[in-house]
Scaffold this active site. Sequence first.
Site, PDB file in Angstrom:
ATOM      1  N   GLY A 275      -6.645   2.576   2.546  1.00 54.45           N
ATOM      2  CA  GLY A 275      -7.640   2.883   1.519  1.00 54.45           C
ATOM      3  C   GLY A 275      -8.673   1.803   1.303  1.00 54.45           C
ATOM      4  CG  PHE A 276      -9.778  -2.960   2.011  1.00 55.12           C
ATOM      5  CD1 PHE A 276      -9.864  -3.700   0.845  1.00 55.12           C
ATOM      6  CD2 PHE A 276     -10.635  -3.279   3.062  1.00 55.12           C
ATOM      7  CE1 PHE A 276     -10.785  -4.727   0.713  1.00 55.12           C
ATOM      8  CE2 PHE A 276     -11.558  -4.301   2.951  1.00 55.12           C
ATOM      9  CZ  PHE A 276     -11.638  -5.033   1.771  1.00 55.12           C
TER      10      PHE A 276
ATOM     11  CE1 TYR B  43       6.524   8.183   7.297  1.00 58.09           C
ATOM     12  CE2 TYR B  43       5.261  10.190   7.635  1.00 58.09           C
ATOM     13  CZ  TYR B  43       5.504   8.867   7.943  1.00 58.09           C
ATOM     14  OH  TYR B  43       4.732   8.239   8.889  1.00 58.09           O
TER      15      TYR B  43
ATOM     16  N   PRO C  47      -5.941   4.387   9.411  1.00 57.39           N
ATOM     17  CG  PRO C  47      -6.962   6.465   9.697  1.00 57.39           C
ATOM     18  CD  PRO C  47      -5.628   5.831   9.404  1.00 57.39           C
TER      19      PRO C  47
END
Length: 324
Positions: free
Chosen positions: A214-215, A55, A210
């Site tokens: 963001g959906f 990252y 999870p």
Amino acid sequence: MQTRNLNGLTTSAIGFGAMVLVDGMYGHVDDTRSPATLHHAIDAGATLIDTADAYAAGANEQLVGKAIAGRRDEVQLATKWGIVFEGGRVVHHAHAQEIRVDGRPERAREAAEASLRRLGVDVIDLWYLHFPDPDVPVQETIGAMAELVREGKVRHLGLSNVTAEQVIAAHQVHPLAAVQGEYSLWTREPERELLPVLKELGIGFVPWSPLGAGFLAGSADHIGTAGEDFRANHPRFAPQNLAANRDRFAPLRELAQEREITPAQLALAWLLHQGDDLVPIPGTRTPSHLDENLAAAEIVLDADTLARIGELAPAGVAAGAALL
């Protein structure tokens, strides 16, 4: 915050995925805001902090390390290794980029010690192989990782983005505390083979994404451009698929409203009800959303609600391919 056990590692029931604090994932990141977000997560009880050496090419580990300085005993620190930016083998195309890995045993020590330096700690609580290397048997990689456990530089081992067969092979070499993989109400593939094997072996599961990037939290109305928001290259966020998914998952939002909870809380509470050895790691940059997510650990869903969720969001209902 309730706690859960990942085959010997006790953590908060819901952790924090620090990947969201990287530029280019969900837009620009304010460097001054990120440490405050991590401090808020720890204060609110999200003690499992998840990062990776890939990252931001290690910068995310440095950020996490600075944020937990002086608070090391309050967190369970998880990081990953195996992704490389040059060389290695291509295992996936994601975010419109190649994911390359190098899981050769001789690289394990170098990767662990580099993560320890960036994090500013003496020991990593949970150390994952980020992706299996197709050219290296996973047993060999785990064997090299186990040497770091014996030396006290790592407490527990894990695998990420693996098959059930790879879990079985690795677990025979050294016990695994957890496996990490994508799992949510719009990505339920782990239920077929992976989760039954983990339950049989007593290995914990840590779902990434999870909330469906963001959906499932209802935060997909404004997708950034390619290069600043990885969802611009995600098949499920392509305009036609996104429109279809909004329609298909609308009943879940209505169910959350009926239960007087948010869609994100419904999605996270459903995950937590799939077993007491699951610890999701949602990420957010907003303290109010963080508090909302963590409150899901206190939500009890009755059998009728769980059955209804299963009917409204069966496996395969999402339009578009999964990310990996």
